[in-house]
Design a protein around this motif. Structure first.
Motif, PDB file in Angstrom:
ATOM      1  N   GLU A 253       0.833  -1.206   0.000  1.00 42.65           N
ATOM      2  CA  GLU A 253       0.000   0.000   0.000  1.00 42.65           C
ATOM      3  C   GLU A 253       0.868   1.257   0.000  1.00 42.65           C
ATOM      4  N   PHE A 254       1.909   1.256   0.827  1.00 43.11           N
ATOM      5  CA  PHE A 254       2.827   2.393   0.853  1.00 43.11           C
ATOM      6  C   PHE A 254       3.555   2.534  -0.490  1.00 43.11           C
ATOM      7  N   ALA A 255       3.947   1.414  -1.084  1.00 44.70           N
ATOM      8  CA  ALA A 255       4.676   1.466  -2.361  1.00 44.70           C
ATOM      9  C   ALA A 255       3.809   2.076  -3.456  1.00 44.70           C
ATOM     10  N   ARG A 256       2.528   1.694  -3.500  1.00 40.20           N
ATOM     11  CA  ARG A 256       1.628   2.283  -4.503  1.00 40.20           C
ATOM     12  C   ARG A 256       1.486   3.785  -4.288  1.00 40.20           C
ATOM     13  N   PHE A 257       1.380   4.172  -3.026  1.00 39.88           N
ATOM     14  CA  PHE A 257       1.245   5.594  -2.715  1.00 39.88           C
ATOM     15  C   PHE A 257       2.487   6.374  -3.126  1.00 39.88           C
ATOM     16  N   LEU A 258       3.663   5.787  -2.892  1.00 45.18           N
ATOM     17  CA  LEU A 258       4.926   6.496  -3.124  1.00 45.18           C
ATOM     18  C   LEU A 258       5.402   6.441  -4.577  1.00 45.18           C
ATOM     19  N   LEU A 259       4.794   5.611  -5.401  1.00 49.63           N
ATOM     20  CA  LEU A 259       5.266   5.473  -6.774  1.00 49.63           C
ATOM     21  C   LEU A 259       5.386   6.802  -7.522  1.00 49.63           C
ATOM     22  N   PRO A 260       4.382   7.683  -7.502  1.00 46.92           N
ATOM     23  CA  PRO A 260       4.534   8.956  -8.223  1.00 46.92           C
ATOM     24  C   PRO A 260       5.672   9.820  -7.686  1.00 46.92           C
ATOM     25  N   VAL A 261       5.966   9.681  -6.390  1.00 44.20           N
ATOM     26  CA  VAL A 261       7.019  10.484  -5.766  1.00 44.20           C
ATOM     27  C   VAL A 261       8.390   9.913  -6.104  1.00 44.20           C
ATOM     28  N   VAL A 262       8.539   8.595  -5.923  1.00 46.71           N
ATOM     29  CA  VAL A 262       9.822   7.947  -6.211  1.00 46.71           C
ATOM     30  C   VAL A 262      10.140   8.043  -7.700  1.00 46.71           C
TER      31      VAL A 262
ATOM     32  N   LYS B 146      19.703   3.363  -5.573  1.00 43.95           N
ATOM     33  CA  LYS B 146      19.963   4.059  -4.310  1.00 43.95           C
ATOM     34  C   LYS B 146      18.795   3.774  -3.380  1.00 43.95           C
ATOM     35  N   SER B 147      18.884   4.280  -2.157  1.00 41.46           N
ATOM     36  CA  SER B 147      17.778   4.149  -1.204  1.00 41.46           C
ATOM     37  C   SER B 147      17.634   5.460  -0.437  1.00 41.46           C
ATOM     38  N   MET B 148      16.394   5.704   0.003  1.00 35.83           N
ATOM     39  CA  MET B 148      16.087   6.911   0.778  1.00 35.83           C
ATOM     40  C   MET B 148      15.169   6.508   1.927  1.00 35.83           C
ATOM     41  N   ILE B 149      15.120   7.399   2.936  1.00 34.84           N
ATOM     42  CA  ILE B 149      14.250   7.175   4.083  1.00 34.84           C
ATOM     43  C   ILE B 149      13.011   8.061   3.942  1.00 34.84           C
ATOM     44  N   TYR B 150      11.835   7.433   3.928  1.00 33.93           N
ATOM     45  CA  TYR B 150      10.566   8.150   3.828  1.00 33.93           C
ATOM     46  C   TYR B 150       9.823   8.046   5.156  1.00 33.93           C
ATOM     47  N   ASN B 151       9.323   9.177   5.632  1.00 33.98           N
ATOM     48  CA  ASN B 151       8.488   9.207   6.826  1.00 33.98           C
ATOM     49  C   ASN B 151       7.055   9.539   6.422  1.00 33.98           C
ATOM     50  N   VAL B 152       6.136   8.644   6.766  1.00 32.24           N
ATOM     51  CA  VAL B 152       4.741   8.821   6.377  1.00 32.24           C
ATOM     52  C   VAL B 152       3.839   8.537   7.570  1.00 32.24           C
ATOM     53  N   THR B 153       2.627   9.044   7.486  1.00 32.70           N
ATOM     54  CA  THR B 153       1.592   8.689   8.453  1.00 32.70           C
ATOM     55  C   THR B 153       0.470   7.983   7.711  1.00 32.70           C
ATOM     56  N   ARG B 154      -0.272   7.201   8.459  1.00 33.56           N
ATOM     57  CA  ARG B 154      -1.441   6.514   7.902  1.00 33.56           C
ATOM     58  C   ARG B 154      -2.555   6.575   8.942  1.00 33.56           C
ATOM     59  N   VAL B 155      -3.554   7.414   8.686  1.00 33.56           N
ATOM     60  CA  VAL B 155      -4.659   7.621   9.611  1.00 33.56           C
ATOM     61  C   VAL B 155      -5.958   7.301   8.883  1.00 33.56           C
ATOM     62  N   ASP B 156      -6.708   6.318   9.408  1.00 33.98           N
ATOM     63  CA  ASP B 156      -7.969   5.893   8.790  1.00 33.98           C
ATOM     64  C   ASP B 156      -7.789   5.551   7.315  1.00 33.98           C
ATOM     65  N   GLY B 157      -6.672   4.911   7.010  1.00 34.76           N
ATOM     66  CA  GLY B 157      -6.407   4.502   5.638  1.00 34.76           C
ATOM     67  C   GLY B 157      -5.861   5.594   4.745  1.00 34.76           C
ATOM     68  N   LYS B 158      -5.704   6.810   5.267  1.00 38.45           N
ATOM     69  CA  LYS B 158      -5.187   7.928   4.480  1.00 38.45           C
ATOM     70  C   LYS B 158      -3.701   8.120   4.781  1.00 38.45           C
ATOM     71  N   ILE B 159      -2.878   8.032   3.742  1.00 36.84           N
ATOM     72  CA  ILE B 159      -1.426   8.142   3.889  1.00 36.84           C
ATOM     73  C   ILE B 159      -0.985   9.565   3.526  1.00 36.84           C
ATOM     74  N   THR B 160      -0.029  10.091   4.278  1.00 39.41           N
ATOM     75  CA  THR B 160       0.529  11.418   3.998  1.00 39.41           C
ATOM     76  C   THR B 160       2.049  11.341   4.108  1.00 39.41           C
ATOM     77  N   LEU B 161       2.729  11.917   3.125  1.00 40.34           N
ATOM     78  CA  LEU B 161       4.189  11.957   3.135  1.00 40.34           C
ATOM     79  C   LEU B 161       4.646  13.166   3.940  1.00 40.34           C
ATOM     80  N   LEU B 162       5.467  12.909   4.971  1.00 39.91           N
ATOM     81  CA  LEU B 162       5.928  13.982   5.854  1.00 39.91           C
ATOM     82  C   LEU B 162       7.281  14.529   5.430  1.00 39.91           C
ATOM     83  N   SER B 163       8.207  13.625   5.130  1.00 41.80           N
ATOM     84  CA  SER B 163       9.571  14.059   4.821  1.00 41.80           C
ATOM     85  C   SER B 163      10.317  12.936   4.114  1.00 41.80           C
TER      86      SER B 163
END
Length: 275
Positions: A96-105, A241-258
Motif C-alpha cells: 500500500e505504501f509502495a503504490r502511494f509512493l510510486l509517483p514520488v519515487v 539508491k535508497s532513501m528514508i521516507y516518513n509517512v503517516t497513515r490515519v484511517d487509511g489515508k497516507i501522507t508523506l511527511l519528509s
C-alpha cells in the motif's frame, strides 16, 4: 339334636358362608394361588448383588485429556493464524505504501523536511503523476494529441493527498526532459500525456518501523524495466539508491511527511551536512 336337623343346620351354614365368601373350595384355591404367588415374589430383605462399578477416575481423566488436547490444537491454530496474519498485514501495508509512493519515487524528488520546502515544479510533477497512475482518468477530456486535460483543482487536491493539507502550489507549465505538463491559465487546466516511459524509478520497501503513528520506510529505487527483467529471470533486482521516507497513515489515508538520506550516506560523507 337329631342327625336330620344337624345335617340341615350344616347345610344352612354352608349356604350362608357361600353367600358371604363364595364357594369355600374356590376360596381355598385362591389362597393356595396367593401363597404360590407370594412364594414367587422376591424377598425385599434379600438384596441383589450389584455389578462391579466402572473406574470413573480413568474415564474422567480420559475426558479431561481430550478436552485439553482440543484446547491445545485451538491455541496452536490461533497462534499460527495470528503470525500469518501479521506477515500478510505487513506485506499488504508495504504494498500500500509502495503504490502511494510510486509517483514520488518515480520523479526522484530531493530530500526535504517540510513539503513546502519542495519546489513547485516537483510538487506539480508528483501531483500530475499521482492522478495519471492512481486515479480514474476516464472522465477527463483528451486532446487530439492524446493529452489529458486535468483541471487545476484536481492537481491541488492531488498535491494535498500526497504532501498534506498544508501543501500549496503556484501553477505553471512544467518541463522536464522531453516531457511537458503545459498549464493554461485561461482554462485552469493542465495538458498531460500519460507516457509511462518517463517513470524513472519504482519503489521497493525493504524495511518498515512505526513509532507514535509515524512509519519510517527504507525505500530502494529500482528501475522499472530492470525490475521486470530481474523478475522474469528470477534474479535479485539491484537498487540504484535508497532513501528514508516518513509517512503517516490515519484511517487509511497516507501522507508523506519528509524524505531523508539513509544514515550510511551521512556516515560515508556522501551528504554534506554543512551545506
Amino acid at each position: 339334636m337329631s342327625k336330620k336337623k344337624r345335617k340341615s343346620a350344616e347345610q344352612h351354614t354352608d349356604e350362608v358362608l357361600s353367600e358371604l365368601f363364595g364357594n369355600i373350595e374356590d376360596v381355598d384355591s385362591d389362597i393356595e394361588n396367593d401363597i404360590t404367588e407370594l412364594g414367587d415374589m422376591p424377598d425385599d430383605d434379600i438384596k441383589t448383588a450389584e455389578p462391579p462399578k466402572k473406574n470413573r477416575f480413568f474415564f474422567g481423566f480420559a475426558i479431561f485429556t481430550v478436552i485439553m488436547a482440543v484446547i491445545g490444537i485451538i491455541s496452536c491454530v490461533s497462534f499460527v493464524s495470528g503470525a500469518i496474519r501479521n506477515i500478510v498485514d505487513n506485506t499488504s501495508l508495504k504494498n500500500e505504501f509502495a503504490r502511494f509512493l510510486l509517483p514520488v519515487v518515480a520523479n526522484d524528488i530531493p530530500a526535504f523536511e517540510q513539503p513546502n520546502d519542495l519546489p513547485d515544479s516537483v510538487k506539480i510533477r508528483c501531483s500530475v503523476w499521482n492522478i495519471l497512475i492512481n486515479k480514474d482518468i476516464s472522465d477527463y477530456k483528451v486532446s487530439l494529441e492524446g493529452q489529458y486535460q486535468i483541471p487545476e483543482y484536481d492537481i491541488d487536491k492531488s498535491c494535498k493527498e500526497l504532501f498534506g493539507s498544508e501543501a500549496t502550489l503556484n501553477h505553471r507549465t512544467i518541463n522536464y526532459g522531453d516531457l511537458q505538463f503545459s498549464y493554461s491559465s485561461d482554462n485552469h487546466v493542465y495538458n498531460c500525456a500519460r507516457d509511462l516511459r518517463y517513470l524513472n524509478y519504482a519503489p521497493k520497501i525493504t524495511d518498515m518501523t512505526e513509532e507514535n503513528g509515524v512509519y519510517k520506510l527504507t525505500v530502494e529505487y529500482i528501475s522499472p524495466s530492470l525490475s521486470m527483467l530481474a523478475e522474469d529471470l528470477d534474479l535479485e533486482s539491484t537498487a540504484d539508491k535508497s532513501m528514508i521516507y516518513n509517512v503517516t497513515r490515519v484511517d487509511g489515508k497516507i501522507t508523506l511527511l519528509s524524505v531523508d538520506f539513509p544514515p550510511s550516506s551521512y556516515a560515508n560523507g556522501i551528504v554534506n551536512t554543512h551545506g
